[in-house]
Scaffold this active site. Structure first.
Site, short mmCIF file in Angstrom:
data_model
loop_
_atom_site.label_atom_id
_atom_site.label_comp_id
_atom_site.label_asym_id
_atom_site.label_seq_id
_atom_site.Cartn_x
_atom_site.Cartn_y
_atom_site.Cartn_z
N ASN A 158 8.40 10.63 -10.81
CA ASN A 158 8.16 11.18 -12.15
C ASN A 158 8.31 12.70 -12.15
O ASN A 158 8.37 13.33 -11.10
CB ASN A 158 6.75 10.79 -12.61
CG ASN A 158 6.69 10.58 -14.11
OD1 ASN A 158 7.48 11.15 -14.86
ND2 ASN A 158 5.74 9.77 -14.55
N PHE A 159 8.32 13.27 -13.36
CA PHE A 159 8.32 14.72 -13.59
C PHE A 159 9.50 15.45 -12.94
O PHE A 159 9.36 16.59 -12.51
CB PHE A 159 6.99 15.36 -13.13
CG PHE A 159 5.79 14.73 -13.78
CD1 PHE A 159 5.59 14.84 -15.15
CD2 PHE A 159 4.86 14.01 -13.04
CE1 PHE A 159 4.49 14.25 -15.77
CE2 PHE A 159 3.76 13.42 -13.65
CZ PHE A 159 3.57 13.54 -15.01
N LEU A 160 10.64 14.77 -12.84
CA LEU A 160 11.85 15.48 -12.39
C LEU A 160 12.18 16.53 -13.46
O LEU A 160 12.33 16.20 -14.63
CB LEU A 160 13.01 14.48 -12.25
CG LEU A 160 14.40 15.07 -12.06
CD1 LEU A 160 14.49 15.90 -10.77
CD2 LEU A 160 15.45 13.95 -12.03
N THR A 202 11.50 5.64 -14.54
CA THR A 202 11.99 5.39 -15.89
C THR A 202 12.69 6.65 -16.39
O THR A 202 12.38 7.75 -15.93
CB THR A 202 10.84 5.08 -16.88
OG1 THR A 202 9.84 6.08 -16.76
CG2 THR A 202 10.23 3.72 -16.63
N LEU A 231 3.97 6.62 -16.71
CA LEU A 231 3.59 7.79 -17.51
C LEU A 231 4.83 8.50 -18.02
O LEU A 231 5.87 8.48 -17.39
CB LEU A 231 2.79 8.76 -16.66
CG LEU A 231 1.53 8.18 -16.00
CD1 LEU A 231 0.79 9.28 -15.26
CD2 LEU A 231 0.63 7.53 -17.03
C1 MYA Z 1 12.65 5.28 -1.68
C2 MYA Z 1 12.32 6.46 -2.41
C3 MYA Z 1 13.39 6.82 -3.46
C4 MYA Z 1 12.97 7.97 -4.35
C5 MYA Z 1 14.02 8.36 -5.36
C6 MYA Z 1 14.30 7.29 -6.42
C7 MYA Z 1 15.22 7.80 -7.51
C8 MYA Z 1 14.54 8.74 -8.48
C9 MYA Z 1 15.47 9.18 -9.58
C10 MYA Z 1 14.84 10.22 -10.48
C11 MYA Z 1 13.88 9.63 -11.50
C12 MYA Z 1 13.33 10.66 -12.43
C13 MYA Z 1 12.35 10.12 -13.43
C14 MYA Z 1 11.99 11.23 -14.42
O1 MYA Z 1 11.30 12.14 -14.10
S1 MYA Z 1 12.70 11.09 -16.02
C15 MYA Z 1 12.48 12.69 -16.74
C16 MYA Z 1 13.64 13.57 -16.44
N1 MYA Z 1 13.39 14.92 -16.87
C17 MYA Z 1 13.77 15.44 -18.05
O2 MYA Z 1 14.39 14.79 -18.87
C18 MYA Z 1 13.38 16.88 -18.29
C19 MYA Z 1 14.49 17.72 -18.88
N2 MYA Z 1 15.73 17.62 -18.09
C20 MYA Z 1 15.94 18.21 -16.88
O3 MYA Z 1 15.08 18.86 -16.32
C21 MYA Z 1 17.31 18.00 -16.25
O4 MYA Z 1 18.25 17.73 -17.26
C22 MYA Z 1 17.34 16.86 -15.20
C23 MYA Z 1 16.42 17.23 -14.02
C24 MYA Z 1 16.88 15.53 -15.77
C25 MYA Z 1 18.77 16.67 -14.67
O5 MYA Z 1 19.25 17.88 -14.19
P1 MYA Z 1 20.65 18.53 -14.71
O6 MYA Z 1 20.77 18.19 -16.13
O7 MYA Z 1 20.68 19.96 -14.33
O8 MYA Z 1 21.77 17.69 -13.92
P2 MYA Z 1 22.33 17.98 -12.44
O9 MYA Z 1 23.65 18.69 -12.54
O10 MYA Z 1 21.34 18.64 -11.58
O11 MYA Z 1 22.56 16.50 -11.90
C26 MYA Z 1 23.37 15.61 -12.61
C27 MYA Z 1 23.10 14.23 -12.05
O12 MYA Z 1 21.73 13.86 -12.33
C28 MYA Z 1 21.73 12.63 -13.03
N3 MYA Z 1 20.56 12.60 -13.92
C29 MYA Z 1 20.38 13.22 -15.09
N4 MYA Z 1 19.18 12.94 -15.60
C30 MYA Z 1 18.56 12.10 -14.72
C31 MYA Z 1 17.32 11.46 -14.68
N5 MYA Z 1 16.42 11.60 -15.66
N6 MYA Z 1 17.01 10.69 -13.63
C32 MYA Z 1 17.88 10.53 -12.61
N7 MYA Z 1 19.09 11.11 -12.59
C33 MYA Z 1 19.43 11.89 -13.64
C34 MYA Z 1 23.03 12.63 -13.80
O13 MYA Z 1 23.36 11.32 -14.20
C35 MYA Z 1 23.96 13.21 -12.77
O14 MYA Z 1 24.27 12.23 -11.80
P3 MYA Z 1 25.72 11.48 -11.85
O15 MYA Z 1 25.87 11.01 -13.27
O16 MYA Z 1 26.76 12.50 -11.49
O17 MYA Z 1 25.64 10.36 -10.88
#
Ligand code: MYA
Length: 448
Positions: free
Chosen positions: A171-173, A207, A448
């Site tokens: 969460n909170f990415l 999510t 959340l």
């Molecule tokens: C085993 C353990 C595993 C643990 C990890 C499990 C996975 C966890 C996954 C995370 C779960 C998080 C759950 C929550 O917190 S969901 C809430 C996400 N946060 C926000 O919406 C807040 C406002 N937005 C931002 O801060 C940025 O726009 C974020 C950080 C979202 C992207 O930053 P930015 O806009 O500067 O982009 P980039 O150039 O760095 O990167 C672009 C790449 O990122 C992919 N992208 C965009 N949005 C998301 C998103 N919400 N989940 C996963 N991936 C996402 C996108 O398709 C592209 O990949 P691809 O299309 O090229 O493939």
């Protein structure tokens, strides 16, 4: 019929509000890109869109923590990795500032999530939490936090008990607006994956409003105005044709007191009974979190909260005349700060969390859910909640209409990392996105 269509809300303003609540837009063409265009996600152990049915199970080959690098990925020389300490008020302030200023998308936003230290402590410190799972990226020199991602531990149960495994909830990415589109998000995701894998955990649940490969389920947000008059004042609810302000206020009026006999706030002594109740109740869903008693205390009572006045989670039980707890319901509070409004500076928002009842008979069950939710609305009003949100998850579709929730334009996609399973109903028609009236979802987990 959506809130927009039935004239409940001013279309432009409410759409924006709903998007913020859902942390994502309704599907746009940009989001519906093809698998090959997901440059990062196509390299990760996640299911593809429209996969031909394959056996359920982990996607990656089996590895051990020793196979995982001991050191983080390299960052550009101007940035550094940090571990945030959520027991330290300064670190909490930094997370707060990053999220307050950047978690909502638009620059001229008049709404900001009003996170509190208590909210973060509740969300980030459940039993088994680890400090090194609160990962940040800072600018070297200035020390400014520009990126954050978190993991908390949980046990996931799929397919009504058939599969159970430890995993994390991500969460909170968040990335600072000035550093967007620079591929920092994949770096944060890989780093949290490394740290979680080091603890011998290989699956995650998360999510997002955006569509990524590939959701295991999708739910729709619904909203129940509580203080219609205030929502109208701040421009979020408009007056439908043929209605008057007083008729709208009357429509959403709530009794001053709860109606369910035996209704009261949940206490620490109730944990054993509530734990047994939810454990039994969750068997009806296809994806659920398995709770320990400690986790119930944390998630429903926030037992470690330093400030009981500043409530984050509200839980109520129904106790019958024999002292047995027959039902419980809970919701969490995460208000918005309203900027630039002369009269109002805060919008009270509640999100339905977990609930359960021991009532099994079909007709009685639906009525019971309606009365539990109505009583929850009554208590939320007393806590200055202006709008109460719930998803089409759990068995929520059974009370959405009767309790006067209106479907919004926001959707929440559920994802599993490194686990493949058949898609699970999120209580909506996958094509039309209409809510499935009288049909419930398989999603028992609340994020959340
Ligand atoms: C085993 C353990 C595993 C643990 C990890 C499990 C996975 C966890 C996954 C995370 C779960 C998080 C759950 C929550 O917190 S969901 C809430 C996400 N946060 C926000 O919406 C807040 C406002 N937005 C931002 O801060 C940025 O726009 C974020 C950080 C979202 C992207 O930053 P930015 O806009 O500067 O982009 P980039 O150039 O760095 O990167 C672009 C790449 O990122 C992919 N992208 C965009 N949005 C998301 C998103 N919400 N989940 C996963 N991936 C996402 C996108 O398709 C592209 O990949 P691809 O299309 O090229 O493939």
């Amino acid at each position: 019929m959506s809130g927009k269509e039935n004239g409940l809300f001013d279309p432009k303003l409410i759409e924006e509000l709903l998007r913020k609540l859902a942390m994502g837009d309704p599907l746009s063409e940009k989001q519906q890109k093809e698998m090959k265009d997901y440059k990062f996600w196509k390299t990760q152990p996640v299911p593809l869109f429209d996969e031909k049915s394959q056996a359920d199970g982990p996607i990656d080959s089996v590895r051990t923590p020793d196979d995982i690098p001991d050191t983080p990925l390299k960052l550009l020389s101007s940035f550094e990795w940090v571990t945030l300490d959520v027991e330290n008020e300064d670190d909490l302030d930094q997370i707060y500032t990053l999220l307050y200023e950047n978690y909502v998308e638009d620059v001229d936003s008049t709404l900001r999530f009003k996170y509190s230290h208590d909210f973060f402590k509740w969300a980030l410190k459940p039993p088994g939490w680890r400090k090194d799972w609160h990962v940040g990226v800072k600018v070297k020199g200035s020390g400014k936090l520009v990126g954050f991602i978190s993991a908390v531990p949980m046990t996931l149960n799929l397919k009504k008990g058939a599969t159970e495994f430890p995993c994390v909830e991500i969460n909170f990415l968040c990335i600072h607006k000035k550093l967007r589109d620079k591929r920092l998000a994949p770096t944060l995701i890989k780093e949290i994956t490394r740290r979680v894998n080091k603890q011998n955990i290989w699956q995650a649940l998360y999510t997002a409003g955006v569509v990524l490969p590939a959701p295991v389920s999708v739910c729709r947000y619904t909203h129940r105005p509580i203080n219609w008059s205030k929502l109208h004042d701040v421009g979020f609810s408009h007056l439908p044709q043929g209605e008057s302000k007083s008729s709208m206020i009357a429509k959403y009026a709530l009794p001053s007191e709860t109606k369910t006999k035996g209704w009261r706030e949940m206490k620490l002594e109730d944990v054993d009974q509530v734990h047994a109740l939810i454990t039994e109740y969750q068997k009806r869903f296809d994806i659920v979190q398995v709770f320990s008693k400690e986790e119930i205390s944390h998630w429903l009572l926030d037992v470690n909260s330093c400030n009981p006045e500043n409530k984050v989670i509200c839980s109520y039980v129904v106790e019958n005349s024999d002292g047995r707890i027959t039902d419980f319901i809970s919701y969490y509070l995460l208000p918005f700060t309203i900027l630039n409004d002369k009269t109002h500076n805060e919008l009270g928002i509640a999100y339905l969390f977990y609930y359960a009842t021991d009532l099994a008979d079909k007709d009685g069950y639906k009525k019971r859910l309606i009365s539990l939710v109505n009583d929850a609305l009554v208590t939320a009003k007393k806590l200055n909640v202006d709008v109460f949100n719930c998803l089409t998850s759990q068995d929520n579709n059974l009370f959405i209409d009767e309790a006067k929730f209106a479907p919004g334009d926001g959707y929440l996609n559920y994802y599993l990392f490194n686990y493949r399973t058949k898609t699970i109903s999120g209580g909506i028609n996958v094509e039309s996105k209409e809510i499935l009236k009288n049909s419930t979802s398989g999603v028992g987990v609340v994020m959340l």
